[in-house]
Design a protein around this motif. Structure first.
Motif, PDB file in Angstrom:
ATOM      1  N   GLU A 156      23.027  44.836  53.187  1.00  0.00           N
ATOM      2  CA  GLU A 156      22.397  43.704  52.502  1.00  0.00           C
ATOM      3  C   GLU A 156      23.027  43.476  51.135  1.00  0.00           C
ATOM      4  OE1 GLU A 156      18.066  43.867  52.497  1.00  0.00           O
ATOM      5  OE2 GLU A 156      18.367  42.222  53.908  1.00  0.00           O
ATOM      6  N   ILE A 157      23.404  44.559  50.502  1.00  0.00           N
ATOM      7  CA  ILE A 157      24.028  44.440  49.181  1.00  0.00           C
ATOM      8  C   ILE A 157      25.370  43.718  49.312  1.00  0.00           C
ATOM      9  CG2 ILE A 157      25.091  45.767  47.320  1.00  0.00           C
ATOM     10  CD1 ILE A 157      22.767  47.862  47.928  1.00  0.00           C
ATOM     11  N   ILE A 158      26.155  44.129  50.292  1.00  0.00           N
ATOM     12  CA  ILE A 158      27.442  43.452  50.517  1.00  0.00           C
ATOM     13  C   ILE A 158      27.201  41.972  50.759  1.00  0.00           C
ATOM     14  CG2 ILE A 158      29.425  43.234  52.074  1.00  0.00           C
ATOM     15  CD1 ILE A 158      29.201  46.158  52.717  1.00  0.00           C
ATOM     16  N   ARG A 159      26.242  41.703  51.613  1.00  0.00           N
ATOM     17  CA  ARG A 159      25.973  40.320  52.010  1.00  0.00           C
ATOM     18  C   ARG A 159      25.562  39.468  50.812  1.00  0.00           C
ATOM     19  NH1 ARG A 159      21.486  39.507  56.565  1.00  0.00           N
ATOM     20  NH2 ARG A 159      20.177  39.929  54.773  1.00  0.00           N
ATOM     21  N   SER A 160      24.708  40.013  49.968  1.00  0.00           N
ATOM     22  CA  SER A 160      24.215  39.222  48.836  1.00  0.00           C
ATOM     23  C   SER A 160      25.312  38.931  47.822  1.00  0.00           C
ATOM     24  CB  SER A 160      23.068  39.944  48.141  1.00  0.00           C
ATOM     25  OG  SER A 160      23.563  41.070  47.445  1.00  0.00           O
ATOM     26  N   LEU A 161      26.338  39.772  47.815  1.00  0.00           N
ATOM     27  CA  LEU A 161      27.411  39.580  46.831  1.00  0.00           C
ATOM     28  C   LEU A 161      28.544  38.712  47.359  1.00  0.00           C
ATOM     29  CD1 LEU A 161      27.566  43.218  45.406  1.00  0.00           C
ATOM     30  CD2 LEU A 161      26.613  41.201  44.282  1.00  0.00           C
ATOM     31  N   MET A 162      28.535  38.438  48.673  1.00  0.00           N
ATOM     32  CA  MET A 162      29.655  37.705  49.274  1.00  0.00           C
ATOM     33  C   MET A 162      29.842  36.326  48.644  1.00  0.00           C
ATOM     34  SD  MET A 162      31.354  39.474  51.495  1.00  0.00           S
ATOM     35  CE  MET A 162      32.309  38.298  52.435  1.00  0.00           C
ATOM     36  N   HIS A 163      28.750  35.626  48.364  1.00  0.00           N
ATOM     37  CA  HIS A 163      28.908  34.258  47.857  1.00  0.00           C
ATOM     38  C   HIS A 163      28.842  34.177  46.337  1.00  0.00           C
ATOM     39  CE1 HIS A 163      24.526  34.631  48.277  1.00  0.00           C
ATOM     40  NE2 HIS A 163      24.390  33.615  47.451  1.00  0.00           N
ATOM     41  N   ARG A 164      28.886  35.320  45.684  1.00  0.00           N
ATOM     42  CA  ARG A 164      28.925  35.396  44.217  1.00  0.00           C
ATOM     43  C   ARG A 164      27.902  34.448  43.584  1.00  0.00           C
ATOM     44  NH1 ARG A 164      34.680  35.665  45.230  1.00  0.00           N
ATOM     45  NH2 ARG A 164      35.280  37.844  45.029  1.00  0.00           N
ATOM     46  N   PRO A 165      26.644  34.731  43.795  1.00  0.00           N
ATOM     47  CA  PRO A 165      25.610  33.817  43.302  1.00  0.00           C
ATOM     48  C   PRO A 165      25.503  33.839  41.786  1.00  0.00           C
ATOM     49  CG  PRO A 165      24.631  35.828  44.148  1.00  0.00           C
ATOM     50  CD  PRO A 165      26.099  35.926  44.434  1.00  0.00           C
TER      51      PRO A 165
END
Lengths: 325, 279
Positions: A156-165
């Motif tokens: 989930e951490i990887i996923r949340s950082l993918m789009h550089r919010p």
């Protein structure tokens, strides 16, 4: 400059609930700020974060993220935020990478390809980079059914950082992570903040993580109990103290009392002397009795937090509430 | 930890710029997820293939042997077309209603926090479930050989070409259903109530041209009746059996199917999202 997160008079009353889960709260979070939103279980943290991330409708109040009103333009809000949910929101039928690939397609970062190898090199590099950061490495390609709770959290951490919010909501992001992974994650988050100016809205039960927050907001029973920097909270709620001892303990206590200090015996059987205003050094410099123990006790955020919640349970201390920014 | 601030900045974060392209991309990704889930579940594949085979072989075979001779047309091709349409329609309903379970296990949070419209999410589910339900056609096609059903592959392909319409029609009914049913246990029982009456009342297996009274009314109220009749209109076009096998004109079937689709999708999506956010 407008704050990144603006919350005014936010109220959420669940259907059939006797009392509101969130009761007229308000605060602002500045751009690039690390904002820790703390509180005991059931205090209203997840309700607030669910409203701010558009997954739950509020009863009343105003919320703006990056200038976008939550009611008028929820899609713009969603585009600017990233979330690590308290309960993993993952598809167990897919592999870790397939979950991430779905995520980047949902956020319009890359054109979706049915196979990993067909995805752009940039995507593949980023997967490898982030999998390395959180310690998943090649496990990211394994079926999620084989993942432990901690591994799902890392995914989930990887996923949340993918789009550089621009704004990252972290709802207890490190629960279930081992100390090394937790350390790596925070190192990476610091780097992301420094590089991209990402605003971080954090809820956590690990209060040492909140120590480095720019500001801390404590919510209890749906209302804001206090808000301020960690140092302000500690200063407001706890006294700093030095811990002393001597072979001739009566002489030391008498000497301390002679210049107005208030020594007491602490839980460990040592002499504790609170001080405020003066420095620990200025106090110690006046002591002539030979010391066997000398420690400066700087109260932690956790101590302040516990003290606050204990105060909050006492009716006569209700005056502390409602000091929101 | 090898990442540097420079590499963090270097990647383009804008991605797909056109809103329509973003929605289409997300729809495709959600649809493909459904296909992947179907492929990765062998037991589910076995069930979806065996289920229509049992219906065709046991129920259809029995009806054919005992009642088929009384019909003025060959029963087995009639039943086969009904089962193809039924499988695509019902398979999509089941796939879409799976969203209730996904909401329960928190996966919908990932979908509904994404910057895409709710319609893209539900359309992706419908398209993916429709494609996944094509897998069950394998068993039906095998039954053509096993039961020696007289029909050309050209006819069959024409009906399968209707798959997108059948999937959209079935999926919209699934969306409508989950707009009103939020509890997974209720949804499980409710889907059975949605599926089985339609199998028997819409003419998928049993001819309904002679249905009167309450059964006739119910047959006309079943949304799947029109989708199945549309499939038979395609299959029997230009053939003499059409006079006995087809209920309505293809245009009426298409109009009713589109009407149901629009109402079910709009109302169902509104209710589903509302129920999800207004707790």
């Amino acid at each position: 400059m407008d704050p990144t997160i603006q919350v005014e008079h936010l109220v959420k009353r669940y259907k059939k609930a006797a009392t509101p889960a969130v009761d007229d709260i308000g605060f602002e979070v500045g751009a690039g700020e690390l904002f820790a939103f703390l509180g005991p279980n059931g205090a209203g943290k997840t309700t607030t974060i669910s409203i701010l991330t558009t997954t739950l409708a509020k009863t009343s109040g105003i919320v703006r993220i990056d200038g976008h009103d939550l009611d008028r333009d929820p899609t713009a809000v969603r585009r600017r935020i990233g979330i690590i949910f308290q309960n993993p929101s993952v598809d167990l039928h897919l592999s870790g990478e397939e979950n991430i690939r779905l995520h980047v397609a949902l956020y319009g970062l890359y054109a979706y390809r049915p196979f990993y190898r067909a995805m752009p090199a940039d995507y593949r590099n980023r997967i490898e980079e982030l999998a390395e950061v959180v310690g998943l490495r090649d496990d990211v390609f394994r079926p999620l059914k084989t993942f432990s709770g901690g591994m799902k959290r890392k995914l989930e951490i990887i996923r949340s950082l993918m789009h550089r919010p621009g704004v990252l909501f972290l709802d207890e992001p490190t629960s279930g992570l081992d100390p090394v992974s937790r350390h790596s994650l925070w190192q990476y988050l610091r780097r992301v903040r420094a590089a991209d100016g990402t605003t971080i809205f954090l809820t956590t039960h690990y209060l040492e993580e909140a120590e480095e927050a720019d500001r801390v907001c404590v919510i209890d029973h749906g209302r804001i109990a206090t808000i301020g920097t960690p140092d302000e909270l500690k200063a407001d709620l706890l006294e700093r103290s030095i811990v002393l001892d001597a072979v001739d303990r009566p002489a030391l206590i008498a000497e301390l009392r002679s210049f107005g200090a208030s020594p007491s015996i602490d839980d460990g059987g040592l002499i504790r002397v609170p001080y405020s205003g003066a420095t620990a050094q200025s106090l110690v410099a006046r002591v002539t009795t030979p010391l066997t123990v000398l420690r400066v006790h700087d109260p932690s955020l956790e101590e302040a937090y516990v003290a606050l919640l204990r105060l909050d349970e006492e009716p006569e201390t209700r005056g502390l509430q409602g000091s929101a920014a | 930890m090898t990442t540097t601030a420079a590499t963090v900045r270097s990647t383009d974060r804008s991605g797909i710029r056109s809103r329509f392209a973003r929605e289409a991309n997300a729809t495709f990704a959600i649809a493909w997820r459904e296909v992947l889930r179907a492929i990765k579940s062998p037991s589910s594949i076995a069930f979806t293939v065996i289920f229509p085979v049992i219906f065709m072989g046991v129920l259809g075979g029995s009806i054919s042997q005992n009642l088929g001779s009384a019909l003025p047309y060959a029963y087995l091709p009639f039943m086969l077309i009904g089962m193809v349409a039924n499988t695509l329609y019902q398979g999509t309903i089941v796939g879409v209603t799976n969203l209730v379970e996904e909401r329960e296990n928190d996966f919908t949070a990932e979908l509904f926090v994404a910057p895409i419209s709710r319609y893209a999410v539900l359309l992706g589910k419908i398209v993916g479930s429709g494609i996944a339900s094509l897998i069950s056609l394998v068993g039906i096609v095998a039954m053509i050989f096993v039961m020696q059903i007289p029909m050309s592959f050209g006819d069959l392909l024409r009906v399968i070409a209707l798959a997108p319409i059948l999937a959209l029609a079935g999926g919209s009914l699934g969306v409508f259903f989950i707009g009103f049913v939020q509890d997974p246990k209720t949804a499980g029982a409710g889907v059975a109530l949605l599926v089985f009456p339609q199998i028997f009342l819409s003419g998928a297996l049993i001819p309904t041209a002679g249905s009167t009274g309450i059964l006739g009314v119910l047959a006309h109220l079943m949304p799947m009746t029109y989708s199945i009749d549309l499939a038979r209109n395609i299959f029997y076009a230009g053939k003499p059996e059409a006079a006995f096998t087809v209920l309505n004109s293809p245009w009426l079937d298409l109009a009713v199917t589109v009407g149901f689709f629009l109402v079910f999708t709009v109302v169902g999506t509104y209710m589903f999202v509302r129920a999800d956010r207004n707790r």
